[in-house]
Enzyme design. Sequence first.
Site, PDB file in Angstrom:
ATOM      1  N   GLU A  73      -1.326   5.240   0.447  1.00 41.93           N
ATOM      2  CA  GLU A  73      -1.808   6.588   0.696  1.00 41.93           C
ATOM      3  C   GLU A  73      -1.390   7.388  -0.543  1.00 41.93           C
ATOM      4  O   GLU A  73      -0.227   7.327  -0.932  1.00 41.93           O
ATOM      5  CB  GLU A  73      -1.067   7.128   1.927  1.00 41.93           C
ATOM      6  N   ARG A 312       9.573  -5.449   5.331  1.00 42.80           N
ATOM      7  CA  ARG A 312       9.602  -4.537   4.190  1.00 42.80           C
ATOM      8  C   ARG A 312      10.881  -4.768   3.392  1.00 42.80           C
ATOM      9  O   ARG A 312      11.841  -5.358   3.880  1.00 42.80           O
ATOM     10  CB  ARG A 312       9.507  -3.082   4.654  1.00 42.80           C
ATOM     11  N   LYS A 322       9.587   7.860   1.159  1.00 44.35           N
ATOM     12  CA  LYS A 322       8.981   8.852   0.256  1.00 44.35           C
ATOM     13  C   LYS A 322       9.508  10.249   0.559  1.00 44.35           C
ATOM     14  O   LYS A 322       9.745  11.036  -0.355  1.00 44.35           O
ATOM     15  CB  LYS A 322       7.457   8.864   0.457  1.00 44.35           C
TER      16      LYS A 322
HETATM   17  P1  ATP Z   1       6.782   5.483   2.929  1.00 46.21           P
HETATM   18  O1  ATP Z   1       7.250   5.084   4.287  1.00 46.21           O
HETATM   19  O2  ATP Z   1       7.832   5.450   1.870  1.00 46.21           O
HETATM   20  O3  ATP Z   1       6.010   6.757   2.906  1.00 46.21           O
HETATM   21  P2  ATP Z   1       4.395   3.999   3.214  1.00 46.21           P
HETATM   22  O4  ATP Z   1       4.506   2.689   3.862  1.00 46.21           O
HETATM   23  O5  ATP Z   1       3.922   5.117   4.064  1.00 46.21           O
HETATM   24  O6  ATP Z   1       5.778   4.332   2.498  1.00 46.21           O
HETATM   25  P3  ATP Z   1       1.955   3.518   1.827  1.00 46.21           P
HETATM   26  O7  ATP Z   1       1.399   4.308   0.728  1.00 46.21           O
HETATM   27  O8  ATP Z   1       1.292   3.559   3.129  1.00 46.21           O
HETATM   28  O9  ATP Z   1       3.479   3.967   1.938  1.00 46.21           O
HETATM   29  O10 ATP Z   1       2.223   2.004   1.402  1.00 46.21           O
HETATM   30  C1  ATP Z   1       1.322   1.198   0.703  1.00 46.21           C
HETATM   31  C2  ATP Z   1       1.679  -0.228   0.941  1.00 46.21           C
HETATM   32  O11 ATP Z   1       3.017  -0.500   0.524  1.00 46.21           O
HETATM   33  C3  ATP Z   1       1.600  -0.564   2.410  1.00 46.21           C
HETATM   34  O12 ATP Z   1       0.854  -1.749   2.551  1.00 46.21           O
HETATM   35  C4  ATP Z   1       3.022  -0.732   2.840  1.00 46.21           C
HETATM   36  O13 ATP Z   1       3.143  -1.679   3.850  1.00 46.21           O
HETATM   37  C5  ATP Z   1       3.713  -1.168   1.553  1.00 46.21           C
HETATM   38  N1  ATP Z   1       5.117  -0.771   1.542  1.00 46.21           N
HETATM   39  C6  ATP Z   1       5.623   0.468   1.649  1.00 46.21           C
HETATM   40  N2  ATP Z   1       6.973   0.439   1.655  1.00 46.21           N
HETATM   41  C7  ATP Z   1       7.338  -0.862   1.530  1.00 46.21           C
HETATM   42  C8  ATP Z   1       8.597  -1.565   1.464  1.00 46.21           C
HETATM   43  N3  ATP Z   1       9.769  -0.927   1.533  1.00 46.21           N
HETATM   44  N4  ATP Z   1       8.564  -2.914   1.333  1.00 46.21           N
HETATM   45  C9  ATP Z   1       7.396  -3.569   1.251  1.00 46.21           C
HETATM   46  N5  ATP Z   1       6.192  -2.981   1.310  1.00 46.21           N
HETATM   47  C10 ATP Z   1       6.138  -1.643   1.451  1.00 46.21           C
HETATM   48 MG    MG Z   2       2.086   4.471   5.172  1.00 45.81          MG
END
Ligand code: ATP
Ligand code: MG
Length: 618
Positions: A73, A312, A322
């Site tokens: 996102e 993760r 984030k």
């Molecule tokens: P945050 O929780 O920090 O906002 P998010 O998961 O909402 O992170 P996205 O932009 O939706 O962020 O993530 C893009 C991709 O990265 C998704 O497929 C998500 O599963 C993966 N991702 C995010 N954080 C991790 C992590 N700590 N380890 C592995 N993959 C991750």
């Molecule tokens: Mg997300």
Amino acid sequence: MSSSNTSSHHKNNAPAADGAEHKVSNFLRQIIEKDLEQGTYASRQWGGGPGDAAFHDAGQPDPAKIRTRFPPEPNGYLHVGHAKSICLNFGLARDYGGVCHMRFDDTNPEKEEKEYVDSILDAVQWLGFGWQSSFNGKTEQHLYYASNYFDFMYRAAEYLITAGHAYVDEQTAEEMRVNRGDFGKPGVDSPFRARSPQENLARFRDMRDGKLADGAAVLRAKISMQSPNINMRDPAIYRIRRATHHNTGDAWCIYPMYTFAHPIEDALEQITHSICTLEFEDQRPFYDWLMERLIEGGLLKAPPPRQYEFARLNLTYVITSKRKLAQLVNEKKVSGWDDPRMPTIVGLRRRGYTPEAIQLFAERIGVTKSDSWIDYSTLDGCLREDLENKAHRGMAVLDPVKLVLTNWAEVFGSDGYTEDCTQPALPHSAIAEGQTPPPDRVFKIGKDVWIEREDFEEVPPKGYKRLFPGNVVRLKGGYVIECTGVGAKDADGQVTEVHAKVIAGTKSGTPGADSVKAKAAITWVGAADGVSAEVRLYDRLFTDPQPDAGGKNFLDALNPDSLKVVTAYVEPSLAAAKPDQKFQFERHGYFVADRTDHGVGGKVVFNRVTGLKDSWGK
Ligand code: ATP
Ligand code: MG
């Protein structure tokens, strides 16, 4: 791990065939290999871009053996957790003759910004990946925006309504919450659940046409309010939200929910393996339900994409939320998103971590189905492994005190006399067979040189081998000297000058080099050509290995000593660094010329990436 050496020297863009066989297997590789063997996706067609069933039907057999995607996102900067996901998705596609799509999941109108889109694209490319495919001489760019699929998503919603699989619910949010039940309690049907498809369609169009207020109604999938999986209790799939979208502007006042949008995005793009983190496991039944309905309706083609979940990345001493990272920036606990202490990709990059080290790290930590914590030292270990044979050596004195060779003029004829010293830029062990070594470093020795404060003791502790009155040591790459004692002290009794005598004929690399035995070799920088440098000594940002676990306030664990700035002296080869260039400062560790500040106004600025040995356990 036996595969580590091979993968660390594996080039980013090495041909696909080279990839898979050297890698440690994991459950995702096994699934993909089985799918390839069984031809699960062999019959798929590809229309040349994202599209519905009819569009792909009119296309060609898909030249990509598998399709994965990285779907962030665009609402913030990527961090080391995303790096794991990037290496995983792009890496699997590369290794198995597939394609990984770069997709912005921009279905939420409120939070997205162009700045983030640009920084994400930059991060993926910096890590060594791209979204271009090339099959049979035909090149395609797979950079997609989920908001371009709003028309199809709306059509899919109308189809579900018409087929009796969705209804417009006008309960209040509170009624909906109560009627959803909980883990021990089945839900209760909404009074709006029994509306006819015609009525629902009319009401949904009212939603779309702006006749209802924000939050007044939602479209829900009609599955079962008694399902043991709460996500299957008629999940909301469309909501009303008057917000200007960065791509579609004010065209829509209704927006699809993530759980509805994501499987559709995957299907339109003919994704085969949709890889996400474990928290989405409970969403998988809805993912599959939705795919089945839309295939039944002829909107999508079988076989549908499948979702697979992996654990993760949790890294000790690091925060990967984030929101919390934004808090560090907004509250000025760090200098910005690219502060070298931040676990963002821009932060890691500025700190001096290399794409190769991060790829190696992702490979080494592997993929599993259960959550665990990875030790930060694993990342530093990968960095050392990557730089060991690449980073040129150089001498820097981080805590300088002056050493005066008092007999200099006596031996060499004048106080101003200097002599060139040479040392290899890389040790012999770092040069591969047939490779030409880089040119030697050249630096000057003269009457005055800078040494580390800790390399002199007026009264040496037991076993001390460096400078103390009467002891003989070598200035590395220069002459052997004999220490004669303190030259000067300041008002606080701190030594400001050390004295020694140079021993003629002992220069490194000359026949007399071994004529006098030195007790130790110490690093130094000549006062004649040494350059003053700002060196930023970074340490962990948090003192707690799990700063935000169990509801702890992560700000309480901020390390007050995470940055120490010193004025150092560096040899000329280091002062000539280009921004981003990495070095091994002999005995001190790995350093990088700061990509933002180095060279500005002639300033020399280095960041410490990490020491030569692991210090995380201490
Ligand atoms: P945050 O929780 O920090 O906002 P998010 O998961 O909402 O992170 P996205 O932009 O939706 O962020 O993530 C893009 C991709 O990265 C998704 O497929 C998500 O599963 C993966 N991702 C995010 N954080 C991790 C992590 N700590 N380890 C592995 N993959 C991750
Ligand atoms: Mg997300």
